[in-house]
Enzyme design. Sequence first.
Site, short mmCIF file in Angstrom:
data_model
loop_
_atom_site.label_atom_id
_atom_site.label_comp_id
_atom_site.label_asym_id
_atom_site.label_seq_id
_atom_site.Cartn_x
_atom_site.Cartn_y
_atom_site.Cartn_z
N ARG A 204 56.83 1.88 -48.09
CA ARG A 204 55.65 2.60 -47.62
C ARG A 204 54.81 3.03 -48.82
O ARG A 204 55.30 3.08 -49.94
CB ARG A 204 56.07 3.84 -46.81
CG ARG A 204 56.96 3.54 -45.61
CD ARG A 204 57.43 4.83 -44.95
NE ARG A 204 58.24 4.58 -43.76
CZ ARG A 204 59.56 4.44 -43.77
NH1 ARG A 204 60.23 4.52 -44.92
NH2 ARG A 204 60.22 4.20 -42.64
N HIS A 312 49.27 -0.57 -45.56
CA HIS A 312 50.56 -0.53 -44.86
C HIS A 312 50.94 -1.89 -44.28
O HIS A 312 52.12 -2.14 -44.01
CB HIS A 312 50.51 0.52 -43.75
CG HIS A 312 51.85 0.83 -43.15
ND1 HIS A 312 52.81 1.56 -43.83
CD2 HIS A 312 52.41 0.48 -41.97
CE1 HIS A 312 53.90 1.67 -43.07
NE2 HIS A 312 53.68 1.02 -41.93
N ARG A 315 53.74 -3.72 -46.08
CA ARG A 315 55.11 -3.42 -45.63
C ARG A 315 55.42 -4.22 -44.37
O ARG A 315 56.52 -4.76 -44.23
CB ARG A 315 55.25 -1.93 -45.39
CG ARG A 315 56.55 -1.51 -44.70
CD ARG A 315 56.65 0.00 -44.65
NE ARG A 315 57.56 0.48 -43.63
CZ ARG A 315 58.88 0.58 -43.77
NH1 ARG A 315 59.46 0.23 -44.90
NH2 ARG A 315 59.63 1.03 -42.79
N HIS A 338 65.02 2.66 -41.87
CA HIS A 338 64.88 3.18 -40.51
C HIS A 338 66.22 3.70 -40.01
O HIS A 338 67.27 3.08 -40.20
CB HIS A 338 64.41 2.08 -39.56
CG HIS A 338 62.93 1.83 -39.62
ND1 HIS A 338 62.01 2.75 -39.18
CD2 HIS A 338 62.21 0.77 -40.07
CE1 HIS A 338 60.78 2.27 -39.35
NE2 HIS A 338 60.88 1.07 -39.89
N TYR A 347 60.74 -6.90 -35.45
CA TYR A 347 60.63 -8.01 -36.39
C TYR A 347 61.62 -9.12 -36.03
O TYR A 347 61.32 -10.30 -36.18
CB TYR A 347 60.87 -7.51 -37.82
CG TYR A 347 59.81 -6.54 -38.24
CD1 TYR A 347 58.53 -6.98 -38.58
CD2 TYR A 347 60.06 -5.18 -38.26
CE1 TYR A 347 57.54 -6.08 -38.94
CE2 TYR A 347 59.07 -4.27 -38.62
CZ TYR A 347 57.81 -4.73 -38.96
OH TYR A 347 56.83 -3.85 -39.31
#
Length: 387
Positions: A204, A312, A315, A338, A347
Amino acid sequence: MADKRRRFGSIRKRESGRYQVRYPGPDGLLRSAPDTFVRKSDAERFLTMIEAQMMRGEWVDPVRTEIRLKDYAERWITQRPNLRPRTVALYRWTLTKHITPYLGGVPLGKLSTALVREWRANLLTDGVSVSGAAKAYRLLRAVLMTAVNEDELLRKNPCRISGADQERAAERPTLTLHEVFALVDEMPDRYRALVLVAAFGCLRWGEVAALQRKDVDLEAGVVRVRQSLVEVRGEPLTVGPPKSRAGRRQVTLPPAIVSAVADHLAAYVVDDPEAFVFTGSTGRLIWRGNFNQLVSWSDAVTKIGRRGLHFHDLRHTGNTLAASTGASLRDLMARMGHDSPAAALIYQHATSQSDRAIADALGAAIDKARPRQDPDDGAAGVGAVVS
């Protein structure tokens, strides 16, 4: 005249002809119903309901629910543990902008699902986006959930509108490998490694901007994410913990990116473990808006044909590339930082769709390559091609 025959509470007919209800709370103090009643039977039903609630332990003292939503929500934000400064600022802005003007003066006990539904409809009518309304709804629901479960001010949460918490945000774009390096070529030399680390390390903005020399291990080819740059409008930049507990992590970089980081350290970072890796020309920390100006971000992404790309999205690109390698859900979660598998599953889903496209393309090639099957020849077909 009061009705003295009742076992619980009392009903009195007033000069207006309406009926007033009073009843004792568990503490022995008398309470009055919030409204008077046209019919005595309605007043009796109200007392029966209150008595049943007390017997089941569900009764809520109406005096306690007279606190205004604005006051309760502000206290909720102040007392909420472990909120990041940026999150606190966002919550306060959302409360002030989207909740207080409509519902701030309403006592908690007067909130209802119908009132919340009307509030949300007004937001959308007034031009607030679906995404903005969803964020405001989720905040209101969280505040009132505390009123239900922890403070026991409400029996149930009035935020019960199906789909109101869903943003339906447009999917953010990703770059190809070629586009990533094309973007890097558009960056001033001082910031090329920053773009590479953000993209291929799945970091990030706050994480990459807070990296210090001691966080980079060139020999092992890893960066350690220990902290994050915190930006709150109107306040100086500060360094705090990562977004979540899982945000503290170690990320391995591809060898080519490690080489670029090594060149960057040699050229722009003093030999001090505490030195920040990515800074402005004066050696000071850079914030997101300043970075966009320093590198002419808008011009750069326009030149590579990806106008509107956000930092962003680097990322997002890195996460997609990582998922395309066939990494497990657990490994993706660790790399992305996460706690929840939800984001990583997004993803993986994208990767499974790509895999299906590959399978479909292979199937089309097989259909094209295999010989036409004669109706009388049941043995011909795919077996004849692959044998």
